[in-house]
Scaffold this motif. Sequence first.
Motif, mmCIF file in Angstrom:
data_model
loop_
_atom_site.group_PDB
_atom_site.id
_atom_site.type_symbol
_atom_site.label_atom_id
_atom_site.label_comp_id
_atom_site.label_asym_id
_atom_site.label_seq_id
_atom_site.Cartn_x
_atom_site.Cartn_y
_atom_site.Cartn_z
ATOM 1 N N ARG A 182 8.428 15.528 18.451
ATOM 2 C CA ARG A 182 8.016 14.112 18.881
ATOM 3 C C ARG A 182 7.571 12.978 18.552
ATOM 4 N N THR A 183 6.559 13.076 18.898
ATOM 5 C CA THR A 183 5.246 12.399 18.618
ATOM 6 C C THR A 183 5.448 12.716 17.201
ATOM 7 N N ARG A 184 5.433 13.288 16.718
ATOM 8 C CA ARG A 184 4.824 13.012 15.237
ATOM 9 C C ARG A 184 5.874 12.678 14.751
ATOM 10 N N ASP A 185 6.827 12.354 15.463
ATOM 11 C CA ASP A 185 8.062 11.678 14.362
ATOM 12 C C ASP A 185 8.194 9.703 14.600
ATOM 13 N N VAL A 186 7.545 9.941 15.866
ATOM 14 C CA VAL A 186 6.974 8.605 16.514
ATOM 15 C C VAL A 186 5.689 8.308 15.370
ATOM 16 N N LEU A 187 4.731 8.673 15.236
ATOM 17 C CA LEU A 187 3.419 8.628 14.700
ATOM 18 C C LEU A 187 4.453 7.614 13.089
ATOM 19 N N ILE A 188 5.050 9.058 12.892
ATOM 20 C CA ILE A 188 5.039 8.676 10.898
ATOM 21 C C ILE A 188 6.131 8.053 11.062
ATOM 22 N N HIS A 189 7.161 7.229 11.913
ATOM 23 C CA HIS A 189 7.788 6.260 12.107
ATOM 24 C C HIS A 189 6.919 4.645 12.426
ATOM 25 N N ALA A 190 5.599 4.480 12.632
ATOM 26 C CA ALA A 190 4.127 3.996 12.888
ATOM 27 C C ALA A 190 3.861 3.520 11.303
ATOM 28 N N LEU A 191 3.503 4.457 11.233
ATOM 29 C CA LEU A 191 2.632 4.381 9.785
ATOM 30 C C LEU A 191 3.981 4.026 8.724
ATOM 31 N N ALA A 192 4.987 4.237 8.984
ATOM 32 C CA ALA A 192 6.683 3.869 7.423
ATOM 33 C C ALA A 192 6.615 2.171 7.344
ATOM 34 N N ASP A 221 -2.304 7.613 -9.490
ATOM 35 C CA ASP A 221 -2.369 6.691 -10.142
ATOM 36 C C ASP A 221 -2.400 5.765 -9.117
ATOM 37 N N ASP A 222 -1.555 6.041 -8.267
ATOM 38 C CA ASP A 222 -0.653 5.265 -7.595
ATOM 39 C C ASP A 222 -0.834 5.943 -5.562
ATOM 40 N N ILE A 223 -1.541 6.214 -5.437
ATOM 41 C CA ILE A 223 -1.805 6.470 -3.680
ATOM 42 C C ILE A 223 -3.400 5.841 -3.466
ATOM 43 N N ASP A 224 -2.823 4.700 -2.200
ATOM 44 C CA ASP A 224 -4.477 3.889 -1.989
ATOM 45 C C ASP A 224 -4.950 5.005 -1.128
ATOM 46 N N LEU A 225 -3.808 5.816 -0.278
ATOM 47 C CA LEU A 225 -5.016 5.934 1.199
ATOM 48 C C LEU A 225 -3.961 7.522 1.351
ATOM 49 N N VAL A 226 -4.911 8.791 1.413
ATOM 50 C CA VAL A 226 -4.103 9.757 2.745
ATOM 51 C C VAL A 226 -4.493 9.497 4.161
ATOM 52 N N LEU A 249 4.896 5.023 2.622
ATOM 53 C CA LEU A 249 4.819 6.167 3.519
ATOM 54 C C LEU A 249 5.712 6.911 2.855
ATOM 55 N N GLU A 250 4.909 8.224 2.445
ATOM 56 C CA GLU A 250 5.866 9.418 1.706
ATOM 57 C C GLU A 250 4.182 10.967 2.905
ATOM 58 N N ALA A 251 5.524 11.460 3.973
ATOM 59 C CA ALA A 251 4.748 12.259 4.881
ATOM 60 C C ALA A 251 5.507 13.196 4.383
ATOM 61 N N VAL A 252 4.514 14.788 4.187
ATOM 62 C CA VAL A 252 4.858 16.609 3.916
ATOM 63 C C VAL A 252 4.329 16.912 4.853
ATOM 64 N N THR A 253 4.698 18.100 5.049
ATOM 65 C CA THR A 253 4.248 18.631 6.289
ATOM 66 C C THR A 253 3.775 19.944 5.286
ATOM 67 N N THR A 254 2.163 20.829 5.484
ATOM 68 C CA THR A 254 1.928 20.857 5.066
ATOM 69 C C THR A 254 2.647 22.874 5.380
ATOM 70 N N MET A 307 0.764 -1.445 0.129
ATOM 71 C CA MET A 307 0.423 0.253 0.198
ATOM 72 C C MET A 307 1.299 1.264 0.080
ATOM 73 N N ARG A 308 1.056 2.194 -1.001
ATOM 74 C CA ARG A 308 1.238 3.199 -1.011
ATOM 75 C C ARG A 308 0.485 4.351 -0.485
ATOM 76 N N ALA A 309 0.730 5.499 0.658
ATOM 77 C CA ALA A 309 -0.356 5.991 1.627
ATOM 78 C C ALA A 309 0.950 7.593 1.922
ATOM 79 N N LEU A 310 0.519 8.570 1.936
ATOM 80 C CA LEU A 310 0.535 9.892 1.750
ATOM 81 C C LEU A 310 -0.238 10.643 3.197
#
Length: 322
Positions: free
Chosen positions: A17-27, A54-59, A32-37, A1-4
């Motif tokens: 720090r919490t966001r880094d932990v969450l990104i690591h868990a999801l990745a 055509d290739d992103i399954d989940l946002v 996973l591609e993580a983009v900061t607004t 699965m490819r996710a944004l």
Amino acid sequence: MRALLVVNPAATTTSARTRDVLIHALASEMKLEAVTTEYRGHARDLGRQAADSDDIDLVVALGGDGTVNEVVNGLLHKGPDPENLPRLAVVPGGSTNVFARALGLPNDAVEATGALLDALREGSERTVGMGIAAGTPGTADEAVPGRWFTFCAGLGFDAGVVGRVEQQREQGRKSTHALYLRQVARQFLQEPNRRHGTITLERPGADPVTDLVLSIVCNTAPWTYLLNRPVYAAPKASFDTGLDVLGLSRMSTVAVARYATQLLTSSPERGPHGKHAVSLHDLDRFTLHSKVPLPLQMDGDHLGLRTSVTFTGVRRALRVIV
């Protein structure tokens, strides 16, 4: 699965720090591609790009209700197509997180991430309805483009409160429930139309509802949370039906005290009621007209002044991981 993963760095309840932990868990579970607004509307742009890809399954939206709203508007920029659009997942990071909590997700970002990963492993998802509001044809606002909302909208008093809160936040004040309550009091004291409402609700096949001071449109229940207490403006509202409306035609001191008490003691079985309260359930389409320009809000985002807004409920709009 490819996710944004769309990350709002200004989310009020998650640290870097919490966001880094969450990104690591999801990745660890997906590509996973993580983009900061970086600007207002960036999450919408990212959602649009994902919808056109055509290739992103989940946002995954990591932030508050405003971030979720932007992502949804991006995903739905060409209209609803739940079978072909990427699925949506939410990790709550705002002060209230109404949409995520209405879906039954934990309000804690770490717990919600764990629930999200469990749901993905189990293939657990649902298709939810959304609301869309646009300028009404034949009026001064007809050129206003449509905008989707996930859980609520409002024309009049409550939108004025949202506008006041945004002004306070722009001055550096933190978004808290106490801040909202103070702005409710100030909006009430300065509300020029509280005794003689200017809003008329029109819907096909029914007489118009006139002289409303307040009009709250709900796509789900609860309408909001006060601390951890759910508040039900329209208890029957659901992601599986059309839109519900609560309208009030009087906001005198006595009436406000009565309806505020009813809101604070509301439940899934009973919301505000009485002589000056109008409750409408499961509407597919209706229009709110005002004799004077009034503030409009959607999902807690102030959108300026409007005199006429047409609302449409779309029962099947997006697939959501739950």
